[in-house]
Design an enzyme around this catalytic site. Sequence first.
Site, short mmCIF file in Angstrom:
data_model
loop_
_atom_site.label_atom_id
_atom_site.label_comp_id
_atom_site.label_asym_id
_atom_site.label_seq_id
_atom_site.Cartn_x
_atom_site.Cartn_y
_atom_site.Cartn_z
NE ARG A 160 -7.90 7.75 -5.29
CZ ARG A 160 -7.29 7.26 -4.14
NH1 ARG A 160 -6.56 7.42 -4.23
NH2 ARG A 160 -8.80 7.08 -3.42
CB SER B 33 -1.19 -0.27 1.40
OG SER B 33 -0.34 -0.01 2.70
CB THR C 18 -0.42 6.27 -0.63
OG1 THR C 18 -1.59 4.98 -0.21
CG2 THR C 18 -1.00 7.55 -0.49
CB THR D 162 -4.77 4.65 6.27
OG1 THR D 162 -5.91 4.10 8.22
CG2 THR D 162 -3.16 5.06 7.12
N GLY D 163 -7.01 4.64 4.35
CA GLY D 163 -8.37 3.90 3.52
C GLY D 163 -8.71 4.84 2.35
CB THR E 51 -2.33 5.08 3.42
OG1 THR E 51 -3.36 5.02 1.78
CG2 THR E 51 -1.63 6.98 3.52
N1 GLY Z 1 -6.00 6.83 1.24
C1 GLY Z 1 -5.62 6.96 0.32
C2 GLY Z 1 -5.87 6.68 -1.01
O1 GLY Z 1 -7.47 6.94 -0.90
O2 GLY Z 1 -4.73 7.20 -1.90
#
Ligand code: GLY
Length: 360
Positions: A237, A80, A227, A260-261, A209
């Site tokens: 993105r 990640s 991340t 995170t997430g 992340t």
């Molecule tokens: N939290 C990391 C992302 O959505 O890119």
Amino acid sequence: MGEYTRRKIMQGGMLAAVTGPLAAGAQQGGASAVRPVAISSANGLRAVEKAMEMIRGGADTLDAVIAGVNIIEDDPNDSSVGYGGLPNEDGVVELDSSVMHGPTRRAGAVASLRNIKNPSKVAKAVMEHTDHLLLVGEGALRFARMQGFKEEDLLTDKSRLAWLTWKARKFENWGPGLAAPDADQKAGIYDPEVLAWAREVAAHPPTGTINCLAVNERGDLSGVTTTSGLAWKIPGRVGDSPLIGCGLFVDSDVGGAGSTGRGEECIKINGAHTVVEMMRRGAPPREACLEAVRRVAANYRNNRKKLEQISINFYALNKRGEHGAASLWNTSGSGGRKAQYAVNDGGQSRLVECAYLLER
Ligand code: GLY
């Protein structure tokens, strides 16, 4: 008395009354000793250990948290973050990171950065060597080159396998990748465990992340988030991690927070800024994180079915060294691991359970 504290006392809540507000300036100049502590997302046990080792040795808190997350960025087994992070839909790893230095109130960030495995260091270079805050894509890469960062391919065999497995799943007639993983497994090329993992991440694109926050005995705070973002994303993105106020926010009068997430959900509620503002009004870190999670859920009118698609966590550390974290769900979707975060306050690093809003 902060607004949050007042409201909680009126409701009979004791916790906030004991903790008290952290209004701007409330602790300024406070030489009162803070117990140094570093916290991070659950993948950061080694990061908080490193950060604390450096803080005990007198290092700056930002240098400490960056050195901590560099271990995870360099680790090919964390899919990640950094090297070995899962790529975009073209099979290219694109990294995002931000840093905030509490004592000097400065910040830096990079997004969609390719070929450099430590985007957190590049984010710090943006902070130190420019009067800009966020560099993206080609511009970020050119800046990193100028600063002497080494370029390398960030895709590992393992992350390439996961990407091919995702391709085969998404595009049923997509070339030899369709059959290759199974055929290779028969030939004994892939460990069955690695293949099972590749199938899982192909089916459920993760947003991993690492966020790491630290405070020293003077109450100096810093934070970093880094991340590889959402697996299989459309190239370009950008998630919450490089956005100040979303994946990271530090206010040296109050504290720091990170996330995170699923980045899109964090951006919609300006997650880390929301958490810090709750703490400014007196909320304990854990309660401040829960409020952010509640706002994510409210964006879906608390619809459980829709929220099942989302994984999101917030982490908070105030300048008194108090910390907490909260997750939307009590367990991660895959594998049912309990929602936890990593803490080191001088001894061994340990995992602590997060508060949560919903139970699976
Ligand atoms: N939290 C990391 C992302 O959505 O890119």
